[in-house]
Design a protein around this motif. Structure first.
Motif, short mmCIF file in Angstrom:
data_model
loop_
_atom_site.label_atom_id
_atom_site.label_comp_id
_atom_site.label_asym_id
_atom_site.label_seq_id
_atom_site.Cartn_x
_atom_site.Cartn_y
_atom_site.Cartn_z
N ARG A 30 -3.85 1.01 5.22
CA ARG A 30 -2.48 1.48 5.43
C ARG A 30 -2.39 2.96 5.07
NH1 ARG A 30 2.30 -2.11 3.42
NH2 ARG A 30 3.14 -1.39 5.41
N ASP A 72 4.40 0.26 -1.81
CA ASP A 72 5.45 0.86 -0.99
C ASP A 72 6.77 0.95 -1.77
OD1 ASP A 72 6.42 1.88 1.56
OD2 ASP A 72 7.57 0.02 1.70
N GLY A 73 7.40 2.12 -1.74
CA GLY A 73 8.68 2.32 -2.41
C GLY A 73 8.59 2.78 -3.84
N THR A 74 7.38 2.93 -4.38
CA THR A 74 7.21 3.35 -5.77
C THR A 74 7.57 4.82 -5.93
OG1 THR A 74 5.41 1.77 -6.13
CG2 THR A 74 5.55 3.62 -7.66
N ILE A 114 6.53 6.77 -2.66
CA ILE A 114 5.39 6.45 -1.80
C ILE A 114 5.85 5.51 -0.70
CG2 ILE A 114 3.20 5.20 -1.70
CD1 ILE A 114 2.72 6.12 -4.62
N ARG A 115 5.47 5.82 0.51
CA ARG A 115 5.70 4.90 1.63
C ARG A 115 4.35 4.56 2.25
NH1 ARG A 115 10.73 3.72 3.15
NH2 ARG A 115 9.56 1.79 3.54
N LEU A 116 4.13 3.27 2.47
CA LEU A 116 2.92 2.78 3.12
C LEU A 116 3.28 2.36 4.54
CD1 LEU A 116 1.42 0.58 0.26
CD2 LEU A 116 0.97 2.99 0.75
N THR A 117 2.48 2.81 5.52
CA THR A 117 2.82 2.54 6.91
C THR A 117 1.60 2.03 7.67
OG1 THR A 117 2.27 4.68 7.90
CG2 THR A 117 4.40 4.51 6.76
N ASP A 118 1.90 1.42 8.81
CA ASP A 118 0.85 0.95 9.71
C ASP A 118 0.77 1.83 10.95
OD1 ASP A 118 0.18 -1.28 8.07
OD2 ASP A 118 1.97 -2.30 8.81
N GLU A 127 -3.58 2.05 -0.43
CA GLU A 127 -4.02 0.71 -0.05
C GLU A 127 -4.93 0.81 1.17
OE1 GLU A 127 -2.13 -3.40 1.82
OE2 GLU A 127 -0.83 -2.01 0.72
N MET A 154 -0.75 6.25 3.51
CA MET A 154 0.14 6.56 2.40
C MET A 154 0.76 7.93 2.65
SD MET A 154 -0.49 6.58 -1.75
CE MET A 154 -1.78 7.82 -1.81
#
Length: 376
Positions: free
Chosen positions: A248, A232-234, A262-266, A245, A250
């Motif tokens: 999660r 997350d945040g890359t 990139i943001r990873l969320t639920d 991931e 992307m």
């Protein structure tokens, strides 16, 4: 076990009490936990198309059952001694074309073992605690047998056709990829063909939560391009491949004219998946200043199909793996049915085509110029 025979030693193989009815899919169930086998047998045989013809608790018994029963599909519980089972899988895959589904408790299996099994040709992985789709997976595995026979002829990826890439051009492009069932082998073939310099590539495989990191690590060892699990945040960079991931979503977010992170969320599942291919594709089509290429590989269901259409409508060049080289022609077929596909291609040609599309302005109507030899 409702007619299925228990095999614990070849010398003790008993005559099966009922023979498979015509048209039923014969299943060999391998695993050492009796209560798990009994539960899975009951669930599978709720579908009249499925019949468990034998149980085996160890490798020797499983080998005997394969020869005796000639099952259509094998289910394998790999919760214990996974290294021994890996040798078993490799051995019988060399001599028999039997689609195999791992049915195990997700958090009790070494992620490397799952990845390696899928590389060896195992059809899919199903969590024992989430069996709602297991009937469909078994039937799809059975239907994949002809594909397995056809693909035996493809042992190595072809040489990449010459595609001129430079870092400046790569920074202006972005490739987004979705895959599911059969996607481990497909991704390996595509990524191993890539040169060191590529546009950023973001991939959502519909995979179990625990093994995306292992998958990225092993692919990184095989490939010239850098492969990592997404963080997350890359900020995305050229010559990097980012694997979503497991568990999660992307998505890609524009932070400036040339900066995409990139943001990873639920967020809730989409199309029954998290991560979802549609989630990635929809975020990509909102970016500005990027030459976009969307790719859908083999997989069950329709995740990514609608997102690929929106990418195409936004000006992206879109590619789908063809039916002949797909383990399951599901996602790509759904996309083609929507009119979302600029070009269908054999698996061993996709790497070249997507790189060409990222550096050459291609219309949705034109065919790619000559690339690597294809399998039809």
């Amino acid at each position: 076990f409702e007619g299925a025979q228990e095999l614990t030693d070849p010398a003790l193989v008993r005559q099966i009490e009922r023979q498979p009815a015509g048209g039923q899919i014969k299943i060999l169930m391998v695993g050492n936990a009796a209560h798990s086998r009994k539960r899975l047998t009951r669930i599978l045989e709720e579908d009249p198309r499925l019949l468990v013809v034998a149980h085996a608790t160890d490798i020797t018994a499983a080998e005997a059952a394969i020869e005796k029963e000639q099952p259509d599909v094998i289910t394998l519980n790999m919760n214990t001694k996974s290294s021994d089972w890996m040798v078993f899988i490799k051995k019988y895959m060399e001599h028999h074309i039997i689609p195999t589904v791992i049915v195990s408790t997700l958090d009790r299996v070494d992620p490397d073992s799952i990845f390696n099994a899928l590389k060896l040709g195992v059809f899919d992985f199903v969590d024992k605690n989430a069996l709602s789709d297991v009937h469909g997976v078994i039937i799809a595995a059975y239907k994949s047998r002809q594909h397995m026979e056809d693909m035996r002829a493809i042992t190595t990826a072809p040489e990449m056709a010459s595609v001129r890439l430079n870092k400046a051009g790569c920074r202006e492009s972005l490739i987004v990829v979705g895959s599911s069932t059969g996607g481990v082998e497909a991704l390996e073939m595509v990524l191993k063909q890539l040169p060191k310099i590529t546009p950023p590539i973001c991939i959502v495989p519909n995979i179990p939560k625990v093994y995306s990191k292992s998958m990225a690590s092993q692919l990184d060892d095989m490939c010239a391009v850098r492969v990592t699990e997404a963080v997350d945040g890359t900020e995305i960079e050229d010559s990097h491949v980012y694997i979503a991931e497991g568990g999660r979503h992307m998505k890609l977010v524009q932070m400036g004219d040339n900066k995409v992170v990139i943001r990873l969320t639920d967020d809730p599942e989409r199309n029954g998946f998290r991560p979802s291919v549609d989630h990635l594709f929809d975020s990509a089509q909102k970016l500005t200043g990027k030459k976009l290429v969307g790719v859908l590989l083999t997989g069950m269901g329709k995740d990514g199909a609608a997102g690929l259409l929106r990418l195409k409508q936004a000006g992206a060049y879109t590619i789908a793996q063809n039916e002949a080289t797909s383990v399951v022609f599901g996602m790509a077929k759904a996309a083609a049915d929507l009119g979302a596909v600029s070009e269908k291609a054999a698996l061993n040609a996709i790497a070249t085509i997507m790189l060409e599309a990222s550096v050459v302005q291609k219309s949705h109507q034109m065919q790619a110029f000559p690339v690597s030899p294809q399998v039809h």
